[in-house]
Design a protein around this motif. Structure first.
Motif, PDB file in Angstrom:
ATOM      1  N   ILE A 172       0.855  -1.184   0.000  1.00  0.00           N
ATOM      2  CA  ILE A 172       0.000   0.000   0.000  1.00  0.00           C
ATOM      3  C   ILE A 172       0.894   1.238   0.000  1.00  0.00           C
ATOM      4  N   PRO A 173       0.618   2.225  -0.855  1.00  0.00           N
ATOM      5  CA  PRO A 173       1.446   3.437  -0.935  1.00  0.00           C
ATOM      6  C   PRO A 173       1.672   4.086   0.422  1.00  0.00           C
ATOM      7  N   GLY A 174       2.906   4.540   0.654  1.00  0.00           N
ATOM      8  CA  GLY A 174       3.224   5.265   1.869  1.00  0.00           C
ATOM      9  C   GLY A 174       3.294   4.410   3.109  1.00  0.00           C
ATOM     10  N   GLY A 175       3.268   3.092   2.935  1.00  0.00           N
ATOM     11  CA  GLY A 175       3.325   2.214   4.090  1.00  0.00           C
ATOM     12  C   GLY A 175       2.076   2.273   4.951  1.00  0.00           C
ATOM     13  N   LYS A 176       0.966   2.713   4.365  1.00  0.00           N
ATOM     14  CA  LYS A 176      -0.286   2.812   5.117  1.00  0.00           C
ATOM     15  C   LYS A 176      -0.920   1.437   5.293  1.00  0.00           C
ATOM     16  N   THR A 177      -1.938   1.372   6.147  1.00  0.00           N
ATOM     17  CA  THR A 177      -2.646   0.119   6.412  1.00  0.00           C
ATOM     18  C   THR A 177      -3.894  -0.027   5.550  1.00  0.00           C
ATOM     19  N   TRP A 178      -4.535   1.114   5.242  1.00  0.00           N
ATOM     20  CA  TRP A 178      -5.810   1.104   4.517  1.00  0.00           C
ATOM     21  C   TRP A 178      -5.677   1.774   3.150  1.00  0.00           C
ATOM     22  N   MET A 179      -6.403   1.239   2.169  1.00  0.00           N
ATOM     23  CA  MET A 179      -6.557   1.892   0.875  1.00  0.00           C
ATOM     24  C   MET A 179      -7.908   2.580   0.846  1.00  0.00           C
ATOM     25  N   LYS A 180      -7.961   3.729   0.185  1.00  0.00           N
ATOM     26  CA  LYS A 180      -9.199   4.501   0.054  1.00  0.00           C
ATOM     27  C   LYS A 180      -9.574   4.592  -1.423  1.00  0.00           C
ATOM     28  N   ILE A 181     -10.834   4.269  -1.735  1.00  0.00           N
ATOM     29  CA  ILE A 181     -11.326   4.340  -3.108  1.00  0.00           C
ATOM     30  C   ILE A 181     -12.618   5.136  -3.106  1.00  0.00           C
ATOM     31  N   ASP A 182     -12.571   6.335  -3.673  1.00  0.00           N
ATOM     32  CA  ASP A 182     -13.738   7.212  -3.743  1.00  0.00           C
ATOM     33  C   ASP A 182     -14.564   6.786  -4.951  1.00  0.00           C
ATOM     34  N   LEU A 183     -15.704   6.148  -4.710  1.00  0.00           N
ATOM     35  CA  LEU A 183     -16.506   5.597  -5.803  1.00  0.00           C
ATOM     36  C   LEU A 183     -17.049   6.671  -6.734  1.00  0.00           C
ATOM     37  N   ALA A 184     -17.372   7.848  -6.211  1.00  0.00           N
ATOM     38  CA  ALA A 184     -17.890   8.929  -7.059  1.00  0.00           C
ATOM     39  C   ALA A 184     -16.804   9.391  -8.035  1.00  0.00           C
ATOM     40  N   ARG A 185     -15.589   9.568  -7.547  1.00  0.00           N
ATOM     41  CA  ARG A 185     -14.484   9.979  -8.417  1.00  0.00           C
ATOM     42  C   ARG A 185     -14.151   8.904  -9.429  1.00  0.00           C
ATOM     43  N   LEU A 186     -14.171   7.655  -8.993  1.00  0.00           N
ATOM     44  CA  LEU A 186     -13.884   6.559  -9.907  1.00  0.00           C
ATOM     45  C   LEU A 186     -14.959   6.481 -10.981  1.00  0.00           C
ATOM     46  N   ASN A 187     -16.186   6.739 -10.573  1.00  0.00           N
ATOM     47  CA  ASN A 187     -17.309   6.729 -11.504  1.00  0.00           C
ATOM     48  C   ASN A 187     -17.145   7.815 -12.569  1.00  0.00           C
ATOM     49  N   ARG A 188     -16.743   9.002 -12.148  1.00  0.00           N
ATOM     50  CA  ARG A 188     -16.556  10.114 -13.086  1.00  0.00           C
ATOM     51  C   ARG A 188     -15.406   9.853 -14.056  1.00  0.00           C
ATOM     52  N   SER A 189     -14.440   9.064 -13.628  1.00  0.00           N
ATOM     53  CA  SER A 189     -13.292   8.779 -14.496  1.00  0.00           C
ATOM     54  C   SER A 189     -13.663   7.830 -15.624  1.00  0.00           C
ATOM     55  N   THR A 226      -7.589   6.004  -5.528  1.00  0.00           N
ATOM     56  CA  THR A 226      -8.630   6.212  -6.537  1.00  0.00           C
ATOM     57  C   THR A 226      -8.038   6.581  -7.889  1.00  0.00           C
ATOM     58  N   ASP A 227      -7.115   7.538  -7.914  1.00  0.00           N
ATOM     59  CA  ASP A 227      -6.540   7.986  -9.178  1.00  0.00           C
ATOM     60  C   ASP A 227      -5.740   6.881  -9.857  1.00  0.00           C
ATOM     61  N   ARG A 228      -5.083   6.056  -9.069  1.00  0.00           N
ATOM     62  CA  ARG A 228      -4.319   4.947  -9.646  1.00  0.00           C
ATOM     63  C   ARG A 228      -5.254   3.953 -10.318  1.00  0.00           C
ATOM     64  N   LEU A 229      -6.382   3.690  -9.674  1.00  0.00           N
ATOM     65  CA  LEU A 229      -7.363   2.793 -10.277  1.00  0.00           C
ATOM     66  C   LEU A 229      -7.946   3.404 -11.546  1.00  0.00           C
ATOM     67  N   ALA A 230      -8.212   4.713 -11.507  1.00  0.00           N
ATOM     68  CA  ALA A 230      -8.774   5.384 -12.677  1.00  0.00           C
ATOM     69  C   ALA A 230      -7.816   5.328 -13.861  1.00  0.00           C
ATOM     70  N   LYS A 231      -6.537   5.556 -13.607  1.00  0.00           N
ATOM     71  CA  LYS A 231      -5.529   5.547 -14.679  1.00  0.00           C
ATOM     72  C   LYS A 231      -5.334   4.156 -15.264  1.00  0.00           C
ATOM     73  N   SER A 232      -5.523   3.139 -14.422  1.00  0.00           N
ATOM     74  CA  SER A 232      -5.330   1.764 -14.895  1.00  0.00           C
ATOM     75  C   SER A 232      -6.622   1.182 -15.449  1.00  0.00           C
ATOM     76  N   GLY A 233      -7.651   2.014 -15.570  1.00  0.00           N
ATOM     77  CA  GLY A 233      -8.924   1.536 -16.115  1.00  0.00           C
ATOM     78  C   GLY A 233      -9.738   0.751 -15.141  1.00  0.00           C
ATOM     79  N   GLY A 234      -9.443   0.920 -13.838  1.00  0.00           N
ATOM     80  CA  GLY A 234     -10.216   0.210 -12.816  1.00  0.00           C
ATOM     81  C   GLY A 234      -9.617  -1.127 -12.449  1.00  0.00           C
TER      82      GLY A 234
END
Length: 279
Positions: A113-130, A266-274
């Motif tokens: 997970i980026p930055g050594g974090k524990t949780w990933m965050k995926i904003d569905l509205a932003r992903l939807n708009r992408s 979210t942006d990484r998922l959007a760039k990779s097409g989900g």
């Protein structure tokens, strides 16, 4: 990183899981009681505030199957949920709060997970708009429940009765517009229509004697590769998911994890097409 997620926003399942036998004919002039039962199901279920929830899914393509199972709780009014998902031997904790999905993978996956974090965050509205949400496997496992808002306005079939978790239920089948599976995303809705070859699909509902939803299922058969990949024009992907509610009124406190321990992918998922690959 391969993340384990549940594509419930596009998932559903048919009656292969053991529906009651001896159904009625398709709804017609005498369908009013059936239609009313289905139309009232959403309101009756939300009135219970919370419930325990289980979700199971299976996707098959080219003879390869991927299955997932989750169990947790859902706040029916707020739309928040907390669930532990298991698939192919991998486990992930997932929370949905205010339309945002938070995922905490187990084991070695967490180190990616980026930055050594524990949780990933995926904003569905932003992903939807992408425009990537149609291919993304990130979703709200309780999303199919909201399909009930528009159900029962067309033909309703009473399939039969069945006992689920010791509770007597009545099994109905109703058509749901494809647009309900791609809410607020006309482009995705059109893509789904093309892949499904239809503008609606049957959704199976099991309602208890109090008119509450106990189980919901739909089965999708898609042709996502048709016209895109040479030699794969006839490839079909089937997706089957079952959503079940029990123990209405159970405690369901769901909160987002600390922002300091969360990485927004979210942006990484959007760039990779989900793609489920996030790293």
């Amino acid at each position: 990183m391969a993340t384990l997620v549940l594509a419930a926003g596009l998932a559903a399942c048919g009656s292969e899981d053991g529906s009651g036998k001896g159904g009625d004919a398709k709804a017609g002039a005498s369908a009013t009681p059936k239609a009313e039962a289905v139309q009232n199901a959403y309101r009756n279920t939300v009135a219970e505030d919370t419930a325990k929830m289980t979700v199971s899914s299976k996707a098959v393509a080219d003879g390869q199957a991927v299955t997932a199972h989750g169990a947790g709780v859902v706040d029916l009014r707020k739309g928040a949920s907390r669930i532990t998902l298991t698939s192919q031997g991998t486990e992930i904790e997932q929370r949905v709060v205010d339309g945002v999905v938070y995922q905490k993978p187990s084991g070695g996956q967490r180190a990616e997970i980026p930055g050594g974090k524990t949780w990933m965050k995926i904003d569905l509205a932003r992903l939807n708009r992408s425009g990537a949400s149609g291919q993304s496997q990130a979703g709200d496992p309780a999303e199919p429940f909201h399909y009930l808002k528009g159900a029962g306005r067309d033909d309703v079939t009473r399939v039969g009765t069945q006992t689920l978790d010791g509770t007597r239920t009545t099994h109905y089948r109703v058509p749901v517009p494809v647009s309900s599976l791609a809410k607020d995303n006309p482009r995705q809705a059109e893509e789904l229509r093309r892949q499904l070859g239809k503008s609606s699909l049957p959704v199976d509902l099991w309602l208890d004697d109090q008119g509450r939803l106990r189980q919901e299922s739909v089965r999708l058969a898609l042709h996502p590769l048709k016209g895109r990949t040479p030699g794969k024009e006839n490839t079909q992907v089937t997706s089957t998911t079952v959503l079940r509610f029990t123990d209405f009124g159970t405690r369901a406190d769901v909160a987002a994890p600390p922002a300091s321990d969360t990485a927004d992918v979210t942006d990484r998922l959007a760039k990779s097409g989900g793609s489920a690959q996030t790293g």
